[in-house]
Structures are given as C-alpha cells and as structure tokens.
Design an enzyme around this catalytic site. Structure first.
Site, short mmCIF file in Angstrom:
data_model
loop_
_atom_site.label_atom_id
_atom_site.label_comp_id
_atom_site.label_asym_id
_atom_site.label_seq_id
_atom_site.Cartn_x
_atom_site.Cartn_y
_atom_site.Cartn_z
N CYS A 99 0.83 -1.20 0.00
CA CYS A 99 0.00 0.00 0.00
C CYS A 99 0.87 1.26 0.00
O CYS A 99 1.63 1.49 -0.92
CB CYS A 99 -0.96 -0.07 1.18
SG CYS A 99 -2.30 1.12 1.17
N HIS A 100 0.77 2.10 1.04
CA HIS A 100 1.56 3.32 1.16
C HIS A 100 2.92 3.08 1.81
O HIS A 100 3.73 4.01 1.89
CB HIS A 100 0.81 4.38 2.00
CG HIS A 100 -0.39 4.97 1.34
ND1 HIS A 100 -1.61 4.33 1.34
CD2 HIS A 100 -0.56 6.13 0.67
CE1 HIS A 100 -2.49 5.09 0.70
NE2 HIS A 100 -1.89 6.19 0.28
N ALA A 101 3.20 1.87 2.29
CA ALA A 101 4.45 1.60 3.01
C ALA A 101 5.71 1.89 2.19
O ALA A 101 6.74 2.24 2.78
CB ALA A 101 4.47 0.17 3.53
N PRO A 102 5.69 1.78 0.84
CA PRO A 102 6.91 2.13 0.11
C PRO A 102 7.41 3.56 0.34
O PRO A 102 8.58 3.85 0.09
CB PRO A 102 6.53 1.89 -1.35
CG PRO A 102 5.57 0.74 -1.26
CD PRO A 102 4.74 1.08 -0.04
N TRP A 103 6.56 4.45 0.87
CA TRP A 103 7.05 5.78 1.25
C TRP A 103 8.22 5.65 2.22
O TRP A 103 9.19 6.41 2.14
CB TRP A 103 5.94 6.55 1.97
CG TRP A 103 5.05 7.39 1.10
CD1 TRP A 103 5.28 7.81 -0.18
CD2 TRP A 103 3.79 7.93 1.48
NE1 TRP A 103 4.23 8.57 -0.61
CE2 TRP A 103 3.30 8.67 0.38
CE3 TRP A 103 3.03 7.87 2.65
CZ2 TRP A 103 2.09 9.34 0.42
CZ3 TRP A 103 1.82 8.53 2.68
CH2 TRP A 103 1.36 9.26 1.57
#
Length: 187
Positions: free
Chosen positions: A112-116
């Site tokens: 999800c947004h964890a690659p940030w």
C-alpha cells in the site's frame, strides 16, 4: 506448519494509523506457518489501526523500536495505511531499522503506502516495485520501475498494492522468508 519456517522471526514495524488488514492478515499467515512475529512500534506501546474508513482496534506492540534489532529477525513487514507510513518515513530510527534489513540482504515486504518509508530509507533506486496508485509517482521519482501488479518481488523485496492483494503478498512473503538472505540487495 512449515518446518522450513519453524524458528524464523519476523518484525512488523507499524505505528498509529496502519491499515488493519495489512498487519493482521500477514501476521496470521506467518503464525500459521510457525513463524514468531513481533509487532514493533516506535514507543513499544499499543498502536491504533485504521480499518479502511475509520479507526479500528488497538494492537499491542511486542517491542519498542529502540529495543528491536535487525539481527533478531529474518524478515521485515511494513503495513500501509495513510498515516502510519507517513509518520514512520520521518522517524530516523525507523529508517535505520529498515535500511539494516536491506544491508543484511533480508526479505522486506511492503504494501500500500508503506513504500514511502522505503523511499526515505534510500533503498528503492533501480528496483521494480508496486504500491497503491497514489504512491506510484513518488516511487518513479525515486528511480523505481513501478508496475501495476498484485505483487512484485525484486531481490527479496516484496511489494503489493492494497488489501485485495494480501493473498499474493503473503504467499510471496512466505516464499522469500523460506529462501532467506539475498545478496543482490542494495541499500
């Protein structure tokens, strides 16, 4: 239970606002295979989930980030949600913890947004990855070959888009955990 995974330990790094299913579902899949799972939070206190549209349950943390070390674990899982990775990507201790897994060649799984968090840790340039669509441009700007696929594996880094991809995400996470260290990772 998978004998090859018995005795393995995995850290799930999260803070308030993680997407509930992106922590609970991988944790259950790992535990079902005999993997010991520790939820690591910045303060070592309970963390509150985000359940798609509203605040969800509070999950106990097993360890504070200051007491967690990459050498204690065989892999790292980073759940998404909007608030959780946005806070962790500004936490220098969290970024150091994440970088250590890449330096050791250990599997890391981010959804999800964890690659940030991975962008801020400086570990994504030149990789093939996926994520929630709203993070795609950030990843491209950081040198990633972004693709819209349910799950992508690149030298021990497992990435997926959203909770609907959790089955594929978990399958690849377990596969990478079984394989162990990867020498091709760069940090």
């Amino acid at each position: 239970m998978n004998q090859a995974l018995n005795g393995k330990r995995v850290a799930i790094l999260a803070t308030d606002g993680f997407e509930e299913s992106e922590l609970s579902v991988p944790r259950a899949a790992l535990q079902k295979e005999g993997v010991e799972v520790h939820v690591v939070s910045p303060e070592g206190k309970g963390i509150r989930a985000w359940a798609e549209t509203d605040w969800g349950d509070t999950y106990d943390a097993d360890k504070a980030l200051a007491d967690a070390h990459e050498s204690d674990y065989h892999a790292l899982v980073l759940p998404g949600g909007l608030f959780n990775p946005d806070e962790l990507r500004l936490n220098e201790d969290a970024l150091s913890f994440v970088k250590a897994f890449f330096q050791a060649g250990k599997p890391v799984a981010a959804i999800c947004h964890a690659p940030w968090i991975l962008i801020n840790a400086g570990v994504v340039d030149g990789r093939k990855m996926t994520s929630v669509p709203s993070v795609a441009q950030d990843l491209r700007n950081a040198g990633v070959n972004w693709v819209d696929e349910p799950v992508v594996v690149d030298s021990g880094l497992v990435t997926s888009r959203t909770p609907k991809d959790l089955d594929a995400f978990n399958a690849k996470l377990l596969e990478e955990l079984q394989e162990g260290r990867h020498s091709g990772q760069h940090a």
